[in-house]
Design a protein around this motif. Structure first.
Motif, PDB file in Angstrom:
ATOM      1  N   VAL A  17       0.818  -1.215   0.000  1.00 11.69           N
ATOM      2  CA  VAL A  17       0.000   0.000   0.000  1.00 11.69           C
ATOM      3  C   VAL A  17       0.853   1.267   0.000  1.00 11.69           C
ATOM      4  CG1 VAL A  17      -1.634   1.346   1.383  1.00 11.69           C
ATOM      5  CG2 VAL A  17      -2.087  -1.042   0.892  1.00 11.69           C
ATOM      6  N   THR A  18       1.991   1.253   0.673  1.00 13.05           N
ATOM      7  CA  THR A  18       2.837   2.455   0.671  1.00 13.05           C
ATOM      8  C   THR A  18       3.185   2.834  -0.768  1.00 13.05           C
ATOM      9  OG1 THR A  18       3.729   1.933   2.842  1.00 13.05           O
ATOM     10  CG2 THR A  18       5.043   3.411   1.463  1.00 13.05           C
ATOM     11  N   HIS A  29      -2.974   7.623   6.634  1.00 13.64           N
ATOM     12  CA  HIS A  29      -1.721   6.933   6.949  1.00 13.64           C
ATOM     13  C   HIS A  29      -0.532   7.785   6.489  1.00 13.64           C
ATOM     14  CE1 HIS A  29       1.386   3.716   6.408  1.00 13.64           C
ATOM     15  NE2 HIS A  29       0.794   3.229   7.487  1.00 13.64           N
ATOM     16  N   ASP A  43      -7.230   4.476   0.195  1.00 11.79           N
ATOM     17  CA  ASP A  43      -6.302   3.542   0.843  1.00 11.79           C
ATOM     18  C   ASP A  43      -7.168   2.459   1.493  1.00 11.79           C
ATOM     19  OD1 ASP A  43      -4.826   2.197   2.773  1.00 11.79           O
ATOM     20  OD2 ASP A  43      -3.625   3.949   3.329  1.00 11.79           O
ATOM     21  N   GLN A  64      -6.814  -1.611   5.154  1.00  6.95           N
ATOM     22  CA  GLN A  64      -7.531  -2.274   6.253  1.00  6.95           C
ATOM     23  C   GLN A  64      -8.939  -2.687   5.853  1.00  6.95           C
ATOM     24  OE1 GLN A  64      -5.878  -3.163   8.691  1.00  6.95           O
ATOM     25  NE2 GLN A  64      -4.101  -1.817   8.635  1.00  6.95           N
ATOM     26  N   SER A  93      -2.846  -4.340   0.039  1.00  8.91           N
ATOM     27  CA  SER A  93      -1.614  -5.001   0.486  1.00  8.91           C
ATOM     28  C   SER A  93      -1.920  -6.438   0.894  1.00  8.91           C
ATOM     29  CB  SER A  93      -1.070  -4.243   1.705  1.00  8.91           C
ATOM     30  OG  SER A  93       0.301  -4.441   1.803  1.00  8.91           O
ATOM     31  N   HIS A 106      -0.076  -8.460   2.921  1.00  8.14           N
ATOM     32  CA  HIS A 106       0.300  -8.912   4.274  1.00  8.14           C
ATOM     33  C   HIS A 106      -0.733  -8.582   5.348  1.00  8.14           C
ATOM     34  CE1 HIS A 106       1.698  -5.178   6.372  1.00  8.14           C
ATOM     35  NE2 HIS A 106       1.925  -4.743   5.145  1.00  8.14           N
ATOM     36  N   LYS A 107      -1.767  -7.824   4.969  1.00  7.77           N
ATOM     37  CA  LYS A 107      -2.845  -7.535   5.923  1.00  7.77           C
ATOM     38  C   LYS A 107      -3.871  -8.663   5.945  1.00  7.77           C
ATOM     39  CE  LYS A 107      -1.447  -3.224   6.647  1.00  7.77           C
ATOM     40  NZ  LYS A 107      -0.754  -2.876   7.891  1.00  7.77           N
TER      41      LYS A 107
HETATM   42  C1  LIG Z   1      -4.143   2.283   6.409  1.00  8.68           C
HETATM   43  C2  LIG Z   1      -2.781   1.832   5.997  1.00  8.68           C
HETATM   44  N1  LIG Z   1      -2.209   2.390   4.923  1.00  8.68           N
HETATM   45  C3  LIG Z   1      -0.986   2.018   4.504  1.00  8.68           C
HETATM   46  C4  LIG Z   1      -0.270   1.035   5.152  1.00  8.68           C
HETATM   47  C5  LIG Z   1       1.087   0.615   4.623  1.00  8.68           C
HETATM   48  O1  LIG Z   1       0.926  -0.598   3.937  1.00  8.68           O
HETATM   49  P1  LIG Z   1       2.172  -1.469   3.435  1.00  8.68           P
HETATM   50  O2  LIG Z   1       2.770  -2.071   4.666  1.00  8.68           O
HETATM   51  O3  LIG Z   1       1.579  -2.480   2.526  1.00  8.68           O
HETATM   52  O4  LIG Z   1       3.106  -0.563   2.730  1.00  8.68           O
HETATM   53  C6  LIG Z   1      -0.832   0.423   6.276  1.00  8.68           C
HETATM   54  C7  LIG Z   1      -0.087  -0.614   7.016  1.00  8.68           C
HETATM   55  O5  LIG Z   1       0.416  -0.432   8.069  1.00  8.68           O
HETATM   56  C8  LIG Z   1      -2.121   0.834   6.719  1.00  8.68           C
HETATM   57  O6  LIG Z   1      -2.692   0.284   7.786  1.00  8.68           O
END
Ligand SMILES: Cc1ncc(COP(=O)(O)O)c(C=O)c1O
Length: 303
Positions: free
Chosen positions: A87-88, A116, A192, A195, A215, A217-218
């Motif tokens: 997601v980042t 985030h 985003d 979650q 993402s 890994h969630k």
């Molecule tokens: C709402 C939200 N956005 C972005 C991220 C970042 O995601 P990623 O770890 O896949 O880069 C997270 C994860 O911690 C998140 O909870």
């Protein structure tokens, strides 16, 4: 002693086996996922974009099947899924990609105070670069006041970014109500959904959203793989941020990591996943906690 035991014994007041309830931060990889990934690290290691040989075609087939699985989770088209590292990266690609494509016009961007760091950080960088960024506050409930949001919308804005489910408070924004006034003004709505995916229903055929970040890994997949949903429609364009190839509709260059991508599970319906998360995971953790009675010195009954 395992690495985990060694680290947790040294750092955690609960000793070798601490209770960890935070599956919002990340989740363990499902063993079924690991089994599916393994052959793509060894015998099926081909470059999925090399269609001229069987090795490549096997990889391509796996990557495209996973693309279909991800798009069906959110009712999108497989061609709308762009693989990223998580997601980042997806947030950065959506926000900077839109801003850079329309840089000449100097159009502003919008977001909410509760986003985030990967959204706020990308916005801050663009602000430093001279672009105008409006950050709309939320109410005490964590929800944005839709009238305030709409009043703050610049008619010439490029993109507005809002989080679906908040990673700290669990607040669920009304994405349809945020996206509609953006679309009506030609502003790209970005969401985003780190979650939200796998936890709340997402129907991108119905939602007024052009860009959405995911993402693995969630939701019991490995770290380092994710996707950006980028809607297929003529006015929806973003500039690539990783140059050097023509992969992923020209939006993200680089050889795809097939073994990470193939893990996408054919997920059960959202209601089942939620009940599994709510009942099994939480009950197991609470009963484990009670059986050991204390954590950081607090009595179990204080829970
Ligand atoms: C709402 C939200 N956005 C972005 C991220 C970042 O995601 P990623 O770890 O896949 O880069 C997270 C994860 O911690 C998140 O909870």
């Amino acid at each position: 002693m395992s690495d985990f035991q060694r680290v947790s014994t040294g750092l955690h007041p609960c000793g070798a086996n601490p209770v960890h309830l935070d599956h919002v931060a990340t989740t363990p990889v499902d063993p079924r996922v690991i089994r599916r990934m393994l052959p793509y690290r060894t015998e099926m290691y081909g470059n999925s974009t090399s269609r001229s040989h069987a090795h490549g075609r096997v990889g391509e087939e796996a990557v495209e099947l996973a693309r279909e699985q991800v798009s069906s989770l959110v009712n999108g088209d497989p061609h709308e899924i762009v693989w990223t590292s998580g997601v980042t990266e997806s947030n950065n690609l959506a926000i900077k990609g839109a801003a850079h494509l329309h840089r000449a016009k100097g159009n502003p961007l919008m977001t909410l105070t509760t986003e985030h760091q990967s959204v706020l950080g990308a916005m801050l960088e663009l602000d430093r670069d001279g672009l105008e960024v409006t950050v709309v506050p939320v109410q005490e409930s964590g929800l944005v006041d839709l009238a305030v949001f709409e009043a703050a919308l610049h008619p010439g804005a490029v993109l507005a970014s809002g989080m679906f489910v908040n990673n700290e408070t669990g607040v669920i924004q009304d994405i349809a109500a945020i996206g509609a006034p953006c679309r009506a003004r030609g502003i790209l709505p970005h969401v985003d959904a780190a979650q939200a995916a796998g936890k709340v229903p997402i129907d991108l055929a119905a939602l007024p959203v052009d860009l959405m970040s995911f993402s693995a890994h969630k939701i019991y997949g490995p770290k380092g793989i994710g996707a950006l949903y980028a809607e297929l429609r003529p006015r929806m364009r973003i500039a690539c941020q990783m140059h050097g190839g023509v992969h992923e509709r020209g939006m993200r260059s680089g050889m795809l990591c097939t073994h990470q991508i193939v893990e996408e599970l054919p997920l059960p319906p959202v209601e089942i996943q939620c009940s599994v998360l709510a009942e099994d995971a939480i009950q197991a953790a609470v009963s484990d906690f009670r059986s050991r009675q204390t954590i950081r010195g607090a009595a179990a009954d204080d829970l």
